[in-house]
Design an enzyme around this catalytic site. Structure first.
Site, PDB file in Angstrom:
ATOM      1  N   SER A  52      33.238  53.988 -12.426  1.00  0.00           N
ATOM      2  CA  SER A  52      34.701  53.965 -12.458  1.00  0.00           C
ATOM      3  C   SER A  52      35.224  53.642 -13.864  1.00  0.00           C
ATOM      4  O   SER A  52      35.057  54.433 -14.777  1.00  0.00           O
ATOM      5  CB  SER A  52      35.227  52.994 -11.398  1.00  0.00           C
ATOM      6  OG  SER A  52      36.619  53.098 -11.261  1.00  0.00           O
ATOM      7  N   HIS A  93      40.997  54.638  -6.171  1.00  0.00           N
ATOM      8  CA  HIS A  93      40.314  55.909  -5.897  1.00  0.00           C
ATOM      9  C   HIS A  93      40.768  56.516  -4.566  1.00  0.00           C
ATOM     10  O   HIS A  93      39.962  56.973  -3.762  1.00  0.00           O
ATOM     11  CB  HIS A  93      38.785  55.732  -5.941  1.00  0.00           C
ATOM     12  CG  HIS A  93      38.292  55.297  -7.280  1.00  0.00           C
ATOM     13  ND1 HIS A  93      38.321  56.130  -8.382  1.00  0.00           N
ATOM     14  CD2 HIS A  93      37.813  54.102  -7.705  1.00  0.00           C
ATOM     15  CE1 HIS A  93      37.858  55.451  -9.431  1.00  0.00           C
ATOM     16  NE2 HIS A  93      37.561  54.225  -9.047  1.00  0.00           N
TER      17      HIS A  93
END
Length: 308
Positions: free
Chosen positions: A93, A198
């Site tokens: 990420s 996300h």
């Protein structure tokens, strides 16, 4: 050792005191820390070293903190082992931005500004929506995808086999947790996070980040960088912008990303970040690869000895 892949931590790995022993003992670390504070216009290092934990945990703080920590770790191991030349990079990420900075895709300062803005945008999106996340343990990908569809939430992270994270509205996540056993999932645990990372609830953050990325000078990376969004290497500046942008609402395909690196012949990994989170995930993906972790002075010295 020249055949090593560098991996960088994502949000959640941060801890008060991170990088403090490096900055106290190394001019190189002090210079990068000072540069970061000047670039951001506030003392990020004070928050990293002394907290409080609630401040460091904020999305707008922990993202630049982890970026800085990862790049200090890289600078210090390279200083000790000048012949250590990474052959590829990836990051979980937020860590994907650190990987790109390490690969020369953008400058230290540009990357730091990007992750600081990304953190701010995501924090704002969390405050503007009612989102949650849940970790699913012991479910296969197809069943998890079916559960996500039924509960109208998104799959945020494919972290490792049997470890997948869902993200979406609070009501949707609660529904997914309630139905998890029906889909053969052993355990579903609501995560203590500020919002739905996300997932589609981050669309405003994605749109704002896209505008920031458009204004940053991006070069083809000097080593392959695997993108979370596509689980493939990206080298074209336009593709890099797209994958970094879409990652905000898209799934982090970490299992596939690591398997891609292993399929490319890589067996040695170096984790640069606190807590050995990435090493734990890589070990679940393939127990036969080697991961060295650097998070503080003691682990830096241990890795230096092992890799020299």
């Amino acid at each position: 050792m020249s055949n090593i892949v560098i991996l960088f931590s994502g949000q959640g790995a941060q801890k008060v005191g991170m990088a403090k022993d490096w900055v106290e003992s190394s001019a190189t670390a002090r210079d990068l820390a000072h540069q970061a504070d000047l670039t951001l216009g506030y003392s990020l290092t004070d928050i990293m070293f002394d907290g409080p934990d609630e401040e460091l945990t904020k999305t707008s703080r922990c993202q630049p903190a982890l970026y800085l920590h990862g790049l200090i770790a890289l600078a210090l191991i390279k200083e000790r082992l000048p012949n250590l030349t990474p052959v590829a990079a990836a990051g979980l990420s937020l860590g994907e931005f650190t990987a790109h900075a390490a690969a020369g895709t953008f400058s230290f300062e540009d990357g730091l500004k990007l992750v600081a803005r990304r953190g701010e945008f995501m924090e704002q999106a969390c405050l503007a929506t009612e989102g949650a996340m849940a970790a699913l343990i012991g479910g296969d990908e197809d069943k998890v995808a079916a559960l996500a569809k039924a509960a109208d939430v998104d799959v945020a992270n494919f972290n490792a086999p049997g470890q997948i994270v869902l993200s979406g509205t609070t009501a949707g996540i609660e529904a997914a947790i309630a139905q998890a056993k029906d889909y053969g999932i052993r355990r579903a645990i609501k995560l203590n996070v500020a919002g739905a990372y996300h997932s589609r609830l981050m669309q405003s953050a994605q749109d704002q980040l896209a505008a920031e990325l458009a204004g940053v000078s991006i070069q083809p990376p000097a080593i392959p960088v695997v993108a979370n969004y596509s689980a493939s290497t990206v080298s074209d500046p336009a593709d890099i912008r797209t994958t970094l942008e879409k990652q905000v609402t898209g799934s982090v395909r970490w299992t596939e990303s690591i398997r891609k690196l292993i399929a490319d012949g890589h067996r040695n990994f170096l984790e640069l970040g606190p807590g050995k989170v990435v090493a734990g995930l890589v070990g679940k993906i393939d127990k036969d690869v080697t991961v060295h972790s650097i998070e503080d002075l003691a682990s830096l010295e241990a890795a230096t000895e092992t890799l020299s």
